[in-house]
Design a protein around this motif. Structure first.
Motif, PDB file in Angstrom:
ATOM      1  N   ASN A   9       0.831  -1.200   0.000  1.00  0.00           N
ATOM      2  CA  ASN A   9       0.000   0.000   0.000  1.00  0.00           C
ATOM      3  C   ASN A   9       0.867   1.251   0.000  1.00  0.00           C
ATOM      4  N   ASP A  10       0.447   2.224  -0.808  1.00  0.00           N
ATOM      5  CA  ASP A  10       1.155   3.504  -0.788  1.00  0.00           C
ATOM      6  C   ASP A  10       0.777   4.257   0.484  1.00  0.00           C
ATOM      7  N   VAL A  16      -0.691  -1.032  -4.471  1.00  0.00           N
ATOM      8  CA  VAL A  16       0.266  -0.847  -5.556  1.00  0.00           C
ATOM      9  C   VAL A  16       0.879  -2.200  -5.878  1.00  0.00           C
ATOM     10  N   LEU A  59      11.556   3.345  -3.249  1.00  0.00           N
ATOM     11  CA  LEU A  59      10.347   3.067  -2.491  1.00  0.00           C
ATOM     12  C   LEU A  59      10.689   3.115  -1.007  1.00  0.00           C
ATOM     13  N   ASP A  74       1.156   7.850   8.818  1.00  0.00           N
ATOM     14  CA  ASP A  74       1.780   7.905   7.492  1.00  0.00           C
ATOM     15  C   ASP A  74       1.844   9.342   6.993  1.00  0.00           C
ATOM     16  N   THR A  78       5.237  11.510   6.078  1.00  0.00           N
ATOM     17  CA  THR A  78       5.408  12.116   4.756  1.00  0.00           C
ATOM     18  C   THR A  78       5.674  13.611   4.886  1.00  0.00           C
ATOM     19  N   PRO A  90       8.318   8.185  -3.769  1.00  0.00           N
ATOM     20  CA  PRO A  90       7.092   7.755  -3.097  1.00  0.00           C
ATOM     21  C   PRO A  90       7.335   7.087  -1.748  1.00  0.00           C
ATOM     22  N   GLN A  91       6.467   7.448  -0.830  1.00  0.00           N
ATOM     23  CA  GLN A  91       6.512   6.851   0.497  1.00  0.00           C
ATOM     24  C   GLN A  91       5.309   5.926   0.642  1.00  0.00           C
ATOM     25  N   MET A  92       5.547   4.754   1.150  1.00  0.00           N
ATOM     26  CA  MET A  92       4.510   3.753   1.295  1.00  0.00           C
ATOM     27  C   MET A  92       3.920   3.793   2.703  1.00  0.00           C
ATOM     28  N   GLN A  93       2.930   2.960   2.919  1.00  0.00           N
ATOM     29  CA  GLN A  93       2.317   2.840   4.236  1.00  0.00           C
ATOM     30  C   GLN A  93       3.317   2.216   5.198  1.00  0.00           C
TER      31      GLN A  93
END
Length: 179
Positions: A9-10, A16, A59, A74, A78, A90-93
């Motif tokens: 998950n993003d 994703v 990632l 999250d 961010t 991009p930063q994910m969960q």
């Protein structure tokens, strides 16, 4: 299974598929905002700016398993990274990288590249720190600390694992060779 079979998950909770990164060189990093290695965000962003147009993706997977050094939501993580380090990748969960709740992608990564030791002056300190909570750490593939990095080539092969003591700039030549 291949890396392209995994998903995550993003930062906003959207699923994703790793398949969307097919043909890219990908650096996968478990991060924390309150760690001694947190300044590595600067080096990661420099790599991203230098190579993103050539096919590099980074990632960022925040993880709170090591010293509870990734507190907050999250969204808060961010905001911190964007404000303090101007990160654009991009930063994910937030995830777990070890144990029964670990993200399956990390199970795969650890199967592909196990722990080969800490390096440099910080490596001596990390050996002492990690041995306190995992006396057998040298003999298992678990992630040892924040900012462990996995480098995946354009064909989905996990080609390198870099422990937290390896600064992002030390990975530059390897990334360039894969691009």
């Amino acid at each position: 299974m291949a890396i392209y079979d995994y998903s995550f998950n993003d930062g906003k909770g959207n699923k994703v598929s790793f398949e969307s990164y097919k043909g890219k060189v990908v650096l996968i990093v478990n991060t924390a905002t309150g760690c001694g290695f947190t300044p590595q965000y600067k080096g990661l962003e420099e790599l991203y700016e230098k190579y993103h147009e050539k096919g590099l993706e980074i990632l960022d997977f925040p993880c709170n398993q090591f010293g509870h050094q990734a507190p907050g939501t999250d969204e808060e993580i961010t905001e911190f990274c964007s404000f303090k380090y101007h990160t654009q990748f991009p930063q994910m969960q937030k995830i777990e990288v070890n144990g029964e709740n670990e993200l399956p992608l990390y199970t795969f990564l650890k199967e592909q590249k196990g722990f080969e030791g800490f390096t440099g002056l910080k490596g001596v300190l990390m050996n002492q720190v990690v041995s306190k909570f995992d006396p057998d750490f040298k003999n298992n593939a678990n992630i040892k600390w924040n900012f462990t990095k996995f480098l995946v080539d354009r064909d989905g092969n996990v080609v390198e694992r870099y422990e937290s003591t390896v600064e992002p700039k030390k990975i530059d030549d390897k990334i360039a060779s894969l691009l």
